[in-house]
Design a protein around this motif. Structure first.
Motif, mmCIF file in Angstrom:
data_model
loop_
_atom_site.group_PDB
_atom_site.id
_atom_site.type_symbol
_atom_site.label_atom_id
_atom_site.label_comp_id
_atom_site.label_asym_id
_atom_site.label_seq_id
_atom_site.Cartn_x
_atom_site.Cartn_y
_atom_site.Cartn_z
ATOM 1 N N ILE A 580 0.820 -1.205 0.000
ATOM 2 C CA ILE A 580 0.000 0.000 0.000
ATOM 3 C C ILE A 580 0.860 1.263 0.000
ATOM 4 O O ILE A 580 0.392 2.342 -0.332
ATOM 5 C CB ILE A 580 -0.970 -0.020 1.201
ATOM 6 N N LEU A 581 2.137 1.124 0.336
ATOM 7 C CA LEU A 581 3.052 2.266 0.269
ATOM 8 C C LEU A 581 3.546 2.539 -1.147
ATOM 9 O O LEU A 581 4.123 3.596 -1.409
ATOM 10 C CB LEU A 581 4.269 2.026 1.178
ATOM 11 N N ASP A 582 3.334 1.591 -2.061
ATOM 12 C CA ASP A 582 3.909 1.698 -3.405
ATOM 13 C C ASP A 582 2.815 1.931 -4.446
ATOM 14 O O ASP A 582 2.151 0.994 -4.890
ATOM 15 C CB ASP A 582 4.675 0.416 -3.740
ATOM 16 N N PRO A 583 2.606 3.194 -4.866
ATOM 17 C CA PRO A 583 1.535 3.486 -5.835
ATOM 18 C C PRO A 583 1.745 2.850 -7.201
ATOM 19 O O PRO A 583 0.807 2.786 -7.998
ATOM 20 C CB PRO A 583 1.578 5.025 -5.944
ATOM 21 N N VAL A 589 -3.396 2.481 -5.240
ATOM 22 C CA VAL A 589 -4.064 3.748 -4.943
ATOM 23 C C VAL A 589 -5.554 3.521 -4.684
ATOM 24 O O VAL A 589 -6.152 4.149 -3.796
ATOM 25 C CB VAL A 589 -3.851 4.759 -6.089
ATOM 26 N N ILE A 590 -6.152 2.610 -5.447
ATOM 27 C CA ILE A 590 -7.553 2.260 -5.213
ATOM 28 C C ILE A 590 -7.752 1.764 -3.787
ATOM 29 O O ILE A 590 -8.759 2.077 -3.136
ATOM 30 C CB ILE A 590 -7.992 1.177 -6.221
ATOM 31 N N GLU A 591 -6.778 1.027 -3.278
ATOM 32 C CA GLU A 591 -6.902 0.408 -1.962
ATOM 33 C C GLU A 591 -6.804 1.414 -0.816
ATOM 34 O O GLU A 591 -7.134 1.080 0.333
ATOM 35 C CB GLU A 591 -5.827 -0.668 -1.794
ATOM 36 N N TRP A 592 -6.358 2.631 -1.071
ATOM 37 C CA TRP A 592 -6.249 3.612 0.008
ATOM 38 C C TRP A 592 -7.609 3.906 0.649
ATOM 39 O O TRP A 592 -7.688 4.275 1.815
ATOM 40 C CB TRP A 592 -5.620 4.905 -0.509
ATOM 41 N N ASP A 593 -8.683 3.748 -0.128
ATOM 42 C CA ASP A 593 -10.021 3.965 0.435
ATOM 43 C C ASP A 593 -10.498 2.791 1.274
ATOM 44 O O ASP A 593 -11.540 2.874 1.922
ATOM 45 C CB ASP A 593 -11.041 4.218 -0.690
ATOM 46 N N GLY A 596 -6.618 2.918 4.106
ATOM 47 C CA GLY A 596 -5.994 4.176 4.468
ATOM 48 C C GLY A 596 -4.762 4.400 3.613
ATOM 49 O O GLY A 596 -4.312 3.514 2.881
ATOM 50 N N ASP A 597 -4.221 5.594 3.691
ATOM 51 C CA ASP A 597 -3.072 5.988 2.868
ATOM 52 C C ASP A 597 -1.829 6.143 3.741
ATOM 53 O O ASP A 597 -1.565 7.221 4.277
ATOM 54 C CB ASP A 597 -3.399 7.302 2.145
#
Length: 695
Positions: A580-583, A589-593, A596-597
Motif C-alpha cells: 500500500i506504500l507503493d503506488p 491507490v484504489i486500496e487507500w479507500d 488508508g493511505d
C-alpha cells in the motif's frame, strides 16, 4: 540445497524510510519476478513442500476421488431465456472446462434438457476445452451475445494475469471474425445496432481506466476512446440496463460512485452524468420504463432506493427509505415488478414490489412482499434474469447443507418452483447434517455471528476448520461445498466467522472493520475460535482464509498462535504495508479507500505497521502454516507470502512453514475443474494431517 530441509532465503537488506521510521526489509529482492534467483527460490520452496507432504499423497488421491465421485461430471445448468433462445452451459466427464450452448426458445418454462443428450437445434457457442488447447491455464473474461443473437463477443486469457484478448464469433456461420483486441479487461456491452461493442482496458497498475468503442469489421487501431478515468482511486466498467435501453458507464472507488448513461441506440453519442461524484456517496441505477431506479447511500448508511426522471436522473425521490436493520444490496427493474435484494440479521432476502397496480410510492409499498425461505441460515439472490418482460423471477439458493438450487418464483401465483438442485452423488442426504448459528462475544462486547455445519452424530468437541475473510464489505454467506463433505464425514466441524470488515450485519459492520478499526477483524476471529472451544464445539481449530482473508490469517497467527492447530493462507495479503506504500503496484491507490493511505498519513502508516503480518512476526511458537500463491496473481502479488514464509523461518518457532506457488496461474489458482479439485484435495489432506486425523 536438500529438499529435506526448508529453503533459506538469502538476506539482502533493503532500507526504506517513512514518517521518520526506518525499516530494513531483508527479503525485498523476492519482488523481482523476472530474476532467475527468485524463480529458483520459489521452485525450491515447491520442492520442499512436495517433499514434506509426500506422505499425504494417498490421502490426497482419496479425497480427490471423493470430490470427483460426488460430482455429476456430465451436467448442465438450468437454461436462461434471452430473446429467441434458451442459454445454458454444460460439462462433460473428463473435460476440464464448461461448454456454452443455446437452443431456440418457446415459452417461459425452461426446456427439460438432459445432460447426456443434445437437443435438436443445440448450438455450441464456446467450448472452453477446445479454446484452452494444451494451455495449463485458461479463462474466459467476457461472453456477450449481440442484441439480434447473431454475434458473440468473447475474451480469453492463458496466463492468469487477467488481461484478455477479445474475439468475435459469427453465430450464424460459426466463423471467428478477424476482429481481435488484446489487453482488455472483464466485461463489455453491445450497442443496440449489434455492430458496436464497448470494452475496457487497464493501465500499468492493472486498474480498468479506459472505455473504448469498437465497430465490428474495423481495425482495432480505429477504435474510439470513449472515456478515460484519470483519478487513480477509481476504476470503471461498462454494461447495460436490463431493458437494454441504456449503456451504463460506471466509475467507482471503494467509497464513491459516478455513473454516465447513453441511449443504446445512439452508440456514437455522448454519455451524460447521472450525478457528479461526491466523496462517500455510492450509487447504482437501473431503467424502469419512464424513470430510473437508484440505489444509493446519500444520508443512508444502509442504502435506500429512489426514483429519478429520465431527463433528470440526478434528482432522486425516495421510494424505499433507509432502515438501520436492513442493508439494501441491489435493486432490479422489470416490466411488471421491482426486485430488491437485501440483508438483515446476517441473512440475505428478496423483496418484490409489483408495479401493475401503479408506480406511485404508496401503491408500490402497499403491494410489496418478501419471499419466505424455510431454513434458519441460508443464502439467496436473484440469478439469471436477463429478460425485462417476464412473469418469473429466477433465484439462486443454498445453505450449508442444501446444495446450490435454482428456483423460478412465479410472480402471479407466488409459488417457488424448484428447477434444479445440484446433484451430489454417493448417497448424500441433507438430513444427515446439521447447521447452526452461534454468537461469539468480541473483546469490545460486540456479538459476532458464526455459521456452523456438522454431520449428525459427530462427537464433540471435534477438530474444526474456521474460515474467515472480513474486508471490502464482502460477506461469506452460509453456502454448500461438495469438497467440505470430506471434512464433515471425517468428524470435523466447519465454521464461518462472520467478522467485522465484511458485510454480513450491514454497512456499519464493514465500517467497524476498516481503516483505524481494522484490528476488530482480527480480534473478532480470535473471539470466534475461543467461543468454539469454550462451548464444546472444537477440540482444535485450523484457521483458513484467502486474499484479504489471508491477511486475517497472518494477523491471527501473530496475535494468538496458541489457539490454532494450523493456518491455511491462500493468496494471502500478508505484506500490506509494503504494497500500500507503493503506488506503482497494481491497484494500490484504489486500496487507500479501504486501508488508508500510509504513504501520506503517518497515523495510518503506524497503525498498519502495528498489524501487518510480515512486520510483526515474532519469536513465538507458531502453528504449522500452509501458504498458497500464484506467480501471475495481479491482486495479491506472489512475493507477499514468499517474504512472509522466509521471515517466519528466520524469526518464529514452531511450524513447519510451507509455501506452494502455482507457477502458471493467477489470483483464483488453477483454472481447470479437475486441477482445482486436486488442489483442494491437497489442502484438505494437509488440514487433516495437521489436525491429527489421517484416515
Amino acid at each position: 540445497m536438500s529438499i529435506e530441509t526448508p529453503p533459506t532465503a538469502k538476506k539482502v537488506p533493503s532500507e526504506r524510510v517513512h514518517h521518520g521510521d526506518t525499516v530494513v526489509d531483508d527479503y525485498a529482492w523476492l519482488m523481482a519476478k523476472d530474476d532467475p534467483e527468485t524463480i529458483a527460490h520459489l521452485e525450491a520452496e515447491n520442492a520442499y513442500t512436495q517433499h514434506t507432504t509426500a506422505h499425504l499423497k494417498p490421502l490426497q488421491e482419496t479425497i480427490f476421488q471423493e470430490i470427483k465421485g460426488r460430482t455429476l461430471e456430465t451436467d448442465l445448468s438450468v437454461p436462461t431465456r434471452k430473446g429467441d433462445w434458451w442459454y445454458y452451459s454444460r460439462t462433460e466427464e473428463g473435460k476440464q472446462y464448461g461448454i456454452q450452448c443455446r437452443v431456440p426458445a418457446d415459452g417461459e418454462t425452461p426446456p427439460d434438457l438432459k445432460a447426456e443428450e443434445s437437443l435438436p437445434g443445440e448450438q455450441i457457442l464456446l467450448d472452453g476445452n477446445e479454446l484452452a488447447g494444451d494451455s495449463d491455464f485458461f479463462a474466459i473474461g467476457t461472453s456477450a451475445v449481440s442484441p439480434d443473437g447473431t454475434l458473440l463477443a468473447y475474451s480469453v486469457n492463458f496466463t492468469g494475469d487477467e488481461r484478455f484478448t477479445l474475439k468475435v464469433k459469427n453465430l450464424v456461420t460459426g466463423e471467428t471474425l478477424p476482429d481481435e483486441i488484446p489487453g482488455i479487461f472483464y466485461g463489455g456491452a453491445w450497442a443496440a445496432d449489434g455492430s458496436t461493442f464497448f470494452y475496457t482496458t487497464v493501465d500499468e497498475a492493472w486498474r480498468p481506466d479506459k472505455v473504448h468503442r469498437h465497430v465490428i469489421g474495423t481495425p482495432a487501431a480505429d477504435d474510439v476512446l470513449v472515456y478515460e478515468e484519470t483519478d487513480e482511486r477509481f476504476w470503471i466498467g461498462i454494461g447495460l440496463t436490463r431493458s437494454e435501453r441504456y449503456l451504463v458507464l460506471s466509475a467507482g472507488s471503494k467509497i464513491t460512485s459516478e455513473i454516465r448513461i447513453l441511449e443504446a441506440d445512439d452508440p456514437t453519442g455522448g454519455f451524460r452524468v447521472v450525478r457528479p461524484r461526491k466523496t462517500g456517496v455510492e450509487y447504482g441505477i437501473d431503467h424502469a420504463g419512464d424513470r430510473f431506479l437508484v440505489l444509493h447511500n446519500r444520508n443512508a448508511e444502509n442504502f435506500e432506493v429512489a426514483t429519478a426522471p429520465i431527463d433528470d436522473p440526478g434528482t432522486w425521490t425516495p421510494l424505499i427509505e433507509h432502515r438501520q436493520d436492513t442493508r439494501l444490496l441491489d435493486v432490479e427493474a422489470f416490466a411488471s415488478h421491482i426486485v430488491v435484494h437485501f440483508r438483515r440479521d446476517g441473512l440475505t432476502g428478496i423483496r418484490v414490489l409489483p408495479t401493475e397496480g401503479g408506480t406511485d410510492r404508496d401503491a408500490l409499498l402497499a403491494a410489496a412482499y418478501e419471499i419466505p425461505f424455510p431454513e434458519p441460515i441460508y443464502d439467496v439472490a436473484p440469478s439469471g434474469n436477463p429478460e425485462f418482460v417476464t412473469g418469473r423471477l429466477r433465484l439462486g439458493y443454498t445453505s450449508m447443507i442444501t446444495p446450490p438450487s435454482v428456483y423460478d418464483f412465479d410472480l402471479r401465483s407466488r409459488e417457488l418452483i424448484l428447477l434444479k438442485r445440484k446433484p451430489v452423488l454417493g448417497g448424500y442426504d441433507p438430513g444427515d447434517y446439521e447447521q447452526f448459528r452461534e454468537w461469539a462475544t468480541a473483546s469490545d462486547g460486540t456479538r459476532v455471528p458464526i455459521s456452523i455445519a456438522v454431520r449428525k452424530g459427530t462427537e464433540r468437541p471435534a477438530p474444526t476448520v474456521l474460515y474467515g475473510y472480513g474486508s471490502y464489505e464482502i460477506s461469506i454467506d452460509p453456502s454448500f461445498s461438495v469438497a467440505r463433505l470430506s471434512l464433515l464425514d471425517r468428524g470435523f466441524v466447519f465454521a464461518i466467522a462472520h467478522v467485522r470488515g465484511g458485510g454480513e450485519m450491514g454497512r456499519r459492520w464493514y465500517e467497524d472493520g476498516k481503516f483505524q478499526h481494522k484490528k476488530n477483524t482480527f480480534t473478532d476471529f480470535v473471539a470466534c475460535a475461543e467461543h468454539l472451544k469454550a462451548t464444546g464445539w472444537s477440540s482444535s481449530v485450523v484457521a483458513r482464509g484467502g486474499s484479504a482473508g489471508g491477511l486475517l490469517m497472518g494477523a491471527i497467527a501473530n496475535l494468538a498462535p496458541e489457539l490454532f492447530a494450523g493456518v491455511v493462507a491462500e493468496v494471502p495479503f500478508v505484506d500490506p504495508l509494503t504494497s500500500i506504500l507503493d503506488p506503482s503496484l497494481p491497484l494500490t491507490v484504489i486500496e487507500w479507500d479501504e486501508w488508508g493511505d500510509p504513504l501520506h498519513n503517518p497515523d495510518v502508516y503506524h497503525y498498519m505497521k502495528s498489524y501487518s503480518p510480515y512486520e510483526n512476526v515474532s519469536g513465538k511458537v507458531y502453528p504449522p502454516i500452509l501458504a498458497i500463491t500464484s506467480l501471475n496473481d495481479t491482486r495479491v502479488l506472489y512475493h507477499e507470502p514468499a517474504k512472509w514464509v522466509a521471515r517466519l523461518r528466520e524469526v518464529a518457532q514452531g511450524g513447519p512453514f510451507l509455501l506452494k506457488t502455482e507457477m502458471g496461474a493467477g489470483h483464483g489458482g488453477r483454472s481447470g475443474r479437475y486441477d482445482s479439485w486436486r488442489e483442494e484435495a491437497f489442502t484438505l489432506s494437509w488440514i487433516l494431517d495437521t489436525s491429527k486425523v489421517t484416515q
